[in-house]
Motif scaffolding. Structure first.
Motif, PDB file in Angstrom:
ATOM      1  N   MET A 112     -28.843 -34.829 -21.376  1.00 26.48           N
ATOM      2  CA  MET A 112     -28.998 -35.765 -20.262  1.00 26.48           C
ATOM      3  C   MET A 112     -27.660 -36.048 -19.580  1.00 26.48           C
ATOM      4  N   ILE A 113     -26.614 -36.307 -20.386  1.00 21.71           N
ATOM      5  CA  ILE A 113     -25.278 -36.577 -19.846  1.00 21.71           C
ATOM      6  C   ILE A 113     -24.343 -35.470 -20.309  1.00 21.71           C
ATOM      7  N   LEU A 114     -23.657 -34.848 -19.364  1.00 20.01           N
ATOM      8  CA  LEU A 114     -22.766 -33.737 -19.692  1.00 20.01           C
ATOM      9  C   LEU A 114     -21.411 -33.958 -19.043  1.00 20.01           C
ATOM     10  N   LEU A 115     -20.357 -33.925 -19.857  1.00 19.53           N
ATOM     11  CA  LEU A 115     -18.983 -34.019 -19.369  1.00 19.53           C
ATOM     12  C   LEU A 115     -18.289 -32.695 -19.653  1.00 19.53           C
ATOM     13  N   GLU A 116     -17.710 -32.115 -18.615  1.00 27.51           N
ATOM     14  CA  GLU A 116     -17.022 -30.836 -18.752  1.00 27.51           C
ATOM     15  C   GLU A 116     -15.599 -30.947 -18.197  1.00 27.51           C
ATOM     16  N   ASN A 117     -14.635 -30.852 -19.098  1.00 26.95           N
ATOM     17  CA  ASN A 117     -13.217 -30.859 -18.744  1.00 26.95           C
ATOM     18  C   ASN A 117     -12.855 -32.034 -17.822  1.00 26.95           C
ATOM     19  N   VAL A 118     -13.367 -33.219 -18.168  1.00 30.49           N
ATOM     20  CA  VAL A 118     -13.155 -34.396 -17.311  1.00 30.49           C
ATOM     21  C   VAL A 118     -11.739 -34.930 -17.486  1.00 30.49           C
TER      22      VAL A 118
ATOM     23  N   THR B  91     -12.738 -45.854 -20.195  1.00 31.05           N
ATOM     24  CA  THR B  91     -12.617 -45.076 -18.955  1.00 31.05           C
ATOM     25  C   THR B  91     -13.691 -44.008 -18.881  1.00 31.05           C
ATOM     26  N   ILE B  92     -14.032 -43.408 -20.013  1.00 31.94           N
ATOM     27  CA  ILE B  92     -15.101 -42.404 -20.045  1.00 31.94           C
ATOM     28  C   ILE B  92     -16.411 -43.013 -19.557  1.00 31.94           C
ATOM     29  N   LEU B  93     -16.747 -44.197 -20.064  1.00 34.85           N
ATOM     30  CA  LEU B  93     -17.993 -44.845 -19.645  1.00 34.85           C
ATOM     31  C   LEU B  93     -17.983 -45.146 -18.156  1.00 34.85           C
ATOM     32  N   ARG B  94     -16.868 -45.650 -17.659  1.00 38.27           N
ATOM     33  CA  ARG B  94     -16.791 -46.022 -16.246  1.00 38.27           C
ATOM     34  C   ARG B  94     -16.876 -44.799 -15.342  1.00 38.27           C
ATOM     35  N   CYS B  95     -16.392 -43.670 -15.815  1.00 38.62           N
ATOM     36  CA  CYS B  95     -16.520 -42.425 -15.047  1.00 38.62           C
ATOM     37  C   CYS B  95     -17.964 -41.920 -15.059  1.00 38.62           C
ATOM     38  N   ILE B  96     -18.639 -42.039 -16.204  1.00 39.07           N
ATOM     39  CA  ILE B  96     -20.042 -41.618 -16.291  1.00 39.07           C
ATOM     40  C   ILE B  96     -20.899 -42.414 -15.305  1.00 39.07           C
ATOM     41  N   ASN B  97     -20.621 -43.700 -15.180  1.00 44.18           N
ATOM     42  CA  ASN B  97     -21.427 -44.586 -14.347  1.00 44.18           C
ATOM     43  C   ASN B  97     -20.961 -44.626 -12.892  1.00 44.18           C
ATOM     44  N   GLY B  98     -19.907 -43.878 -12.585  1.00 39.06           N
ATOM     45  CA  GLY B  98     -19.413 -43.865 -11.216  1.00 39.06           C
ATOM     46  C   GLY B  98     -18.658 -45.116 -10.821  1.00 39.06           C
ATOM     47  N   LEU B  99     -18.279 -45.938 -11.799  1.00 34.69           N
ATOM     48  CA  LEU B  99     -17.469 -47.115 -11.507  1.00 34.69           C
ATOM     49  C   LEU B  99     -15.999 -46.739 -11.354  1.00 34.69           C
ATOM     50  N   GLU B 100     -15.649 -45.585 -11.887  1.00 37.77           N
ATOM     51  CA  GLU B 100     -14.285 -45.071 -11.799  1.00 37.77           C
ATOM     52  C   GLU B 100     -14.352 -43.635 -11.293  1.00 37.77           C
ATOM     53  N   ARG B 101     -13.488 -43.315 -10.386  1.00 32.25           N
ATOM     54  CA  ARG B 101     -13.439 -41.956  -9.828  1.00 32.25           C
ATOM     55  C   ARG B 101     -12.596 -41.057 -10.744  1.00 32.25           C
ATOM     56  N   TYR B 102     -13.179 -39.944 -11.205  1.00 31.25           N
ATOM     57  CA  TYR B 102     -12.397 -39.033 -12.055  1.00 31.25           C
ATOM     58  C   TYR B 102     -11.722 -37.973 -11.199  1.00 31.25           C
ATOM     59  N   ASN B 103     -10.619 -37.427 -11.707  1.00 34.91           N
ATOM     60  CA  ASN B 103      -9.756 -36.543 -10.916  1.00 34.91           C
ATOM     61  C   ASN B 103     -10.040 -35.057 -11.097  1.00 34.91           C
ATOM     62  N   GLY B 104     -10.753 -34.702 -12.142  1.00 36.04           N
ATOM     63  CA  GLY B 104     -11.028 -33.286 -12.365  1.00 36.04           C
ATOM     64  C   GLY B 104     -12.176 -33.096 -13.329  1.00 36.04           C
TER      65      GLY B 104
ATOM     66  N   THR C 252     -16.240 -32.138 -14.338  1.00 35.69           N
ATOM     67  CA  THR C 252     -17.572 -32.463 -13.813  1.00 35.69           C
ATOM     68  C   THR C 252     -18.331 -33.354 -14.787  1.00 35.69           C
ATOM     69  N   ILE C 253     -19.016 -34.346 -14.250  1.00 36.46           N
ATOM     70  CA  ILE C 253     -19.956 -35.155 -15.017  1.00 36.46           C
ATOM     71  C   ILE C 253     -21.318 -35.024 -14.344  1.00 36.46           C
ATOM     72  N   THR C 254     -22.331 -34.688 -15.108  1.00 33.70           N
ATOM     73  CA  THR C 254     -23.685 -34.604 -14.561  1.00 33.70           C
ATOM     74  C   THR C 254     -24.638 -35.431 -15.408  1.00 33.70           C
ATOM     75  N   ILE C 255     -25.621 -36.012 -14.748  1.00 27.90           N
ATOM     76  CA  ILE C 255     -26.680 -36.769 -15.411  1.00 27.90           C
ATOM     77  C   ILE C 255     -28.001 -36.154 -14.988  1.00 27.90           C
ATOM     78  N   ASP C 256     -28.707 -35.587 -15.954  1.00 26.06           N
ATOM     79  CA  ASP C 256     -29.933 -34.847 -15.665  1.00 26.06           C
ATOM     80  C   ASP C 256     -29.690 -33.796 -14.580  1.00 26.06           C
ATOM     81  N   GLY C 257     -28.546 -33.139 -14.643  1.00 27.92           N
ATOM     82  CA  GLY C 257     -28.220 -32.060 -13.723  1.00 27.92           C
ATOM     83  C   GLY C 257     -27.646 -32.500 -12.391  1.00 27.92           C
ATOM     84  N   GLU C 258     -27.582 -33.819 -12.150  1.00 31.52           N
ATOM     85  CA  GLU C 258     -27.060 -34.331 -10.881  1.00 31.52           C
ATOM     86  C   GLU C 258     -25.612 -34.779 -11.065  1.00 31.52           C
ATOM     87  N   ARG C 259     -24.730 -34.259 -10.217  1.00 31.12           N
ATOM     88  CA  ARG C 259     -23.303 -34.537 -10.367  1.00 31.12           C
ATOM     89  C   ARG C 259     -22.976 -35.982 -10.006  1.00 31.12           C
TER      90      ARG C 259
END
Length: 243
Positions: free
Chosen positions: A1-7, A42-55, A57-64
């Motif tokens: 459901m939640i995928l973080l790749e080289n965040v 910071t990981i949680l805030r990036c997953i939820n879009g509360l924090e902008r990540y610099n590099g 990809t984070i996807t939730i159910d395939g949506e970036r």
């Protein structure tokens, strides 16, 4: 459901996340542990879009997850967050806090939101506190209101950012009890926590983060009972057997 790749995430010149790879399956409970300042929140805030990540990809159910995309509003309604300091509106009652998102974000009919809001407060043991304002509630009660508020959005997953660290010790058990019930009901959860007994009993997997990288991850009991990496061993020894 939640995928973080080289965040990766920077705050100015400070690199806080240095290439995080992790995944969370539907219905899974993943606890994120590690020392203060390691990048867990910071990981949680990036997953939820509360924090902008610099590099990466984070996807939730395939949506970036992209803070600039219109879809970010939808993602935030699908992935709720429970904060360390509750973040309740002090001038609104417990029930009004719970229905805020459904009514104003999801445009749910107020009568329907009120009915479900009362049910959610009852589910976290606060049926009699619907009309109380946050300053009239203990820290543990406020955090349970915050959990009910998160559930009111009918999310696919809930992110918990050290939900018990601001509570007096005797109040921790009530909040963890609610979280155990959520896990048993199949809620997908990512929990940043220092409660190792909770992680051992409830989590499916544990991620140990240090210095912005995933040092070790695996089945909760394996990582917590038989950590393989020396840094994980040292951290757990200090947390579980403080001097």
């Amino acid at each position: 459901m939640i995928l973080l790749e080289n965040v990766r995430k920077n705050f100015g010149k400070l690199e806080v996340l240095k290439g995080i790879d992790a995944e969370v399956s539907k219905g899974e409970v993943v606890c994120v542990i590690g020392p203060s300042g390691s990048g867990k929140s910071t990981i949680l805030r990036c997953i939820n879009g509360l924090e902008r990540y610099n590099g990466g990809t984070i996807t939730i159910d395939g949506e970036r997850v992209d803070c600039d995309a219109p879809s970010i509003v939808s993602i935030r309604t699908q992935v709720s967050m429970v904060f360390q300091r509750f973040n309740l509106f002090p001038h609104r009652t417990a029930l009004e806090n719970v229905i805020e998102g459904p009514v104003f974000v999801k445009k749910e009919p107020r009568a329907q939101a009120l009915e479900r809001g009362r049910e959610l407060l009852a589910s976290v043991g606060l049926a009699d506190k619907a009309d109380a304002h946050p300053p009239q509630l203990s820290g543990g009660q406020q955090q349970r209101v915050a959990i009910a508020r998160a559930l009111a959005m009918q999310p696919k997953a809930i992110l918990f950012d050290e939900p018990t660290s601001a509570l007096d010790p005797e109040l921790v058990g009530d909040v963890l009890g609610v979280m155990r019930k959520l896990a048993e009901a199949g809620m997908t959860m990512v929990v940043v926590t220092h409660e190792m007994s909770f992680a051992r009993e409830v989590a499916d997997r544990v991620l140990f983060i240090d210095g912005g990288v995933v040092v070790e991850q695996g089945a909760a009991r394996e990582v917590l009972n038989q950590p393989q990496h020396p840094r994980t061993q040292d951290f757990l020894r200090r947390v579980l057997h403080p001097m």
